[in-house]
Write a protein that holds these residues in place. Structure first.
Motif, PDB file in Angstrom:
ATOM      1  N   VAL A 359      21.527 -42.662   9.095  1.00 43.22           N
ATOM      2  CA  VAL A 359      22.166 -43.834   9.724  1.00 43.22           C
ATOM      3  C   VAL A 359      23.491 -44.117   9.007  1.00 43.22           C
ATOM      4  N   ASP A 360      23.511 -43.861   7.688  1.00 46.91           N
ATOM      5  CA  ASP A 360      24.771 -44.030   6.932  1.00 46.91           C
ATOM      6  C   ASP A 360      25.858 -43.114   7.506  1.00 46.91           C
ATOM      7  N   ASN A 361      25.489 -41.862   7.757  1.00 47.97           N
ATOM      8  CA  ASN A 361      26.457 -40.925   8.362  1.00 47.97           C
ATOM      9  C   ASN A 361      26.937 -41.436   9.709  1.00 47.97           C
ATOM     10  N   ALA A 362      25.973 -41.852  10.544  1.00 48.52           N
ATOM     11  CA  ALA A 362      26.333 -42.293  11.898  1.00 48.52           C
ATOM     12  C   ALA A 362      27.298 -43.479  11.834  1.00 48.52           C
ATOM     13  N   VAL A 363      27.001 -44.423  10.927  1.00 52.27           N
ATOM     14  CA  VAL A 363      27.874 -45.598  10.813  1.00 52.27           C
ATOM     15  C   VAL A 363      29.247 -45.180  10.274  1.00 52.27           C
ATOM     16  N   LYS A 364      29.218 -44.269   9.247  1.00 47.26           N
ATOM     17  CA  LYS A 364      30.486 -43.856   8.618  1.00 47.26           C
ATOM     18  C   LYS A 364      31.402 -43.126   9.601  1.00 47.26           C
ATOM     19  N   TYR A 365      30.799 -42.302  10.462  1.00 48.03           N
ATOM     20  CA  TYR A 365      31.630 -41.441  11.298  1.00 48.03           C
ATOM     21  C   TYR A 365      31.726 -41.898  12.757  1.00 48.03           C
ATOM     22  N   LEU A 422      26.219 -34.344  -0.024  1.00 49.42           N
ATOM     23  CA  LEU A 422      24.854 -33.941  -0.401  1.00 49.42           C
ATOM     24  C   LEU A 422      23.802 -34.536   0.537  1.00 49.42           C
ATOM     25  N   GLY A 423      24.210 -35.558   1.320  1.00 50.28           N
ATOM     26  CA  GLY A 423      23.256 -36.301   2.148  1.00 50.28           C
ATOM     27  C   GLY A 423      22.409 -35.414   3.051  1.00 50.28           C
ATOM     28  N   LEU A 424      23.047 -34.572   3.871  1.00 53.70           N
ATOM     29  CA  LEU A 424      22.288 -33.758   4.826  1.00 53.70           C
ATOM     30  C   LEU A 424      21.417 -32.718   4.122  1.00 53.70           C
TER      31      LEU A 424
HETATM   32 MG    MG Z   1      26.022 -38.586   4.288  1.00 49.95          MG
END
Ligand code: MG
Ligand code: ATP
Length: 482
Positions: A359-365, A422-424
């Motif tokens: 969800v962090d990725n989705a919000v960030k991008y 590193l998240g994914l």
């Molecule tokens: Mg990430």
């Protein structure tokens, strides 16, 4: 005992050959003896029949003695004895009567028709005897065959075996030693090559000459060396990337502190500098935590207890709540259809980390006025949480590398949005260790869809949780569409 393989092989070879020769020699000796006895018994039998005929057809005692003397008195190979049943000798052929007068032949009453005896002058002999009818009543007749010549032949054979066998064994030891040395030479070469291969010289490989056991061993070792080289390469790359990531915040901390220390400045300036330093230190802490998590996940240090059921609906709901404020501040709509109860087998903390990252990725991008939608698809044995965003998307050439450690699409290291990459990698490691799958589809300018597929616990498949209800509907719909 610590003997070399070559010596051990030779000893085994020589030992088994000696045993074989010994058994073979004994067999031949036994066979020859049996054949010799069978042959002599056959010949004795023929002579016995002739003697018996002569005894039977004689007219009277004088005629009998005359005929016996004439036909059997001086035979070339055999000796003959005719006795009364009481043991009184009637006729004894010449060699026995000449040389064995002192040794009365008491053949009368002998039960066994053939036997081996040792006579003083004739040496080892074979005797065949029987009772024959004659004009003077029943008589005991016997044929004697001295075995001297045949036994000499047997002795010659034994001598030959005794001389030849040790020579064969010695030749076999030499040959065995040479052959085992030849067979083991490729192993020596392999040992030399493998000991030459070091951490700095990982490209050398073993020569595969034949497709035999040694060839296959060389191929297996080569495959292992390939894996080792790749692991080493990955490890180097990982260390390099980690060092690179650590360098930037450290440099920022150092330069901020150095600049602040250069002159005395107002208190506000120090405050700002210290704040910047704390920010970078936080970044470093996050990074080291992430690295630790990744190393533990990839090293298989976390064992997932498949009996531990967690409510995925609750986990996702909490993550969405955590991000609501951030999404709102960026004017991004965050919507979730994932509601409890949704049972999966796994560890709540680690699954929470997966959805935090995604969800962090989705919000960030996802830029302003975009939207993020979370849904769940339920199958008989799995649950799939789908996170769709209408963000910037990812170009196809990057997609295969997204799950690599430290991989970022935008390498310009945007400090606003850019994490360590590193998240994914962490998400995939966690999902994989839960026996699940993580997949990603994306299109530049359209958005990204990430699917987290997790196994459902066996008991939940029959229970009444919302997933089971939904799966039922899904299967019904599927059946209708077919
Ligand atoms: Mg990430
Ligand atoms: P970290 O998660 O370590 O803080 P990160 O978010 O950059 O850093 P990953 O989560 O591994 O790293 O993502 C790798 C890259 O994939 C990102 O740098 C980003 O470019 C791209 N990416 C991931 N998710 C999305 C998304 N939803 N939309 C567009 N790009 C994405």
């Amino acid at each position: 005992m610590n003997l070399r393989i070559q010596t051990r092989l030779t000893l085994w070879y020589a030992g088994s050959l000696t045993l074989l020769i010994l058994v073979f020699g004994l067999l031949i000796d036994g066979l020859m003896q049996r054949r010799l006895i069978a042959r002599t018994d056959f010949e004795i039998d023929e002579e016995l029949q002739e003697l018996e005929l002569e005894v039977r057809v004689a007219r009277d005692r004088t005629d009998l003695m005359k005929q016996l003397e004439l036909r059997f008195g001086n035979h070339e190979s055999f000796e003959f004895v005719v006795q009364s049943p009481a043991g009184e000798p009637l006729f004894v052929s010449r060699r026995i009567s000449d040389r064995a007068q002192a040794q009365p032949l008491t053949l009368a009453g002998k039960v066994t028709p053939y036997q081996s005896v040792r006579l003083v002058n004739l040496g080892e002999c074979r005797i065949g005897s029987q009772i024959a009818e004659s004009p003077v009543g029943p008589l005991s007749i016997a044929v004697v065959l001295p075995l001297g010549r045949s036994l000499a032949e047997l002795k010659d054979l034994r001598l030959l075996l005794a001389i030849v066998s040790p020579i064969v064994v010695v030749i076999a030891i030499g040959g065995g030693y040479w052959m085992s040395a030849r067979a083991l030479r490729p192993i020596d070469r392999m040992i030399a090559t493998v000991s030459d291969i070091s951490a700095h010289q990982t490209d050398r490989r073993l020569e595969v000459i034949h497709d035999d056991e040694l060839g296959r061993l060389a191929m297996t070792l080569n495959a292992m060396l390939d894996r080792l080289r790749n692991a080493l390469k990955e490890m180097r790359q990982f260390t390099e990337d980690a060092a690179h990531e650590l360098r930037t915040p450290l440099a920022v901390i150092r330069s901020t502190a150095e600049v602040a220390l250069r002159h005395s400045r107002p208190a506000m300036y120090y405050e700002e500098s210290l704040q910047a330093i704390v920010e970078e230190a936080n970044r470093l802490t996050d990074l080291s935590n992430q690295l630790l998590i990744l190393t533990r996940e990839e090293g298989g240090l976390h064992v997932v207890d498949t009996n531990e059921n967690v409510d995925l609906g609750e986990i996702v709901q909490n993550v969405v709540l955590d991000f609501e404020a951030l999404a709102e501040s960026r004017h991004v709509r965050l919507n979730s259809q994932v509601v409890p109860p949704l049972q999966v087998a796994g560890n709540a903390d680690r699954l929470r980390r997966v959805f935090l990252n995604l969800v962090d990725n989705a919000v960030k991008y996802t830029p302003a006025r975009g939207s993020i939608q979370l849904d769940v698809e339920c199958w008989l044995h799995t649950l799939e949480v789908v996170i769709r965003d209408t963000g910037i998307g990812i170009a196809p050439e990057h997609i295969p590398h997204l799950f690599d450690r430290f991989y970022r699409v935008d390498t310009s290291h945007n400090r606003e949005t850019g994490g360590a990459g590193l998240g994914l990698a962490i998400c995939r490691a966690i999902v994989t260790s839960h026996g699940g799958q993580l997949t990603l589809r994306s299109e530049v300018g359209v958005g990204t869809e990430v699917r987290v597929c997790l196994p459902r616990p066996a008991r939940a498949a029959n229970s009444n949780d919302s997933a089971s209800m939904r799966i039922y509907k899904l299967e019904e719909a599927e059946a209708r569409s077919l």
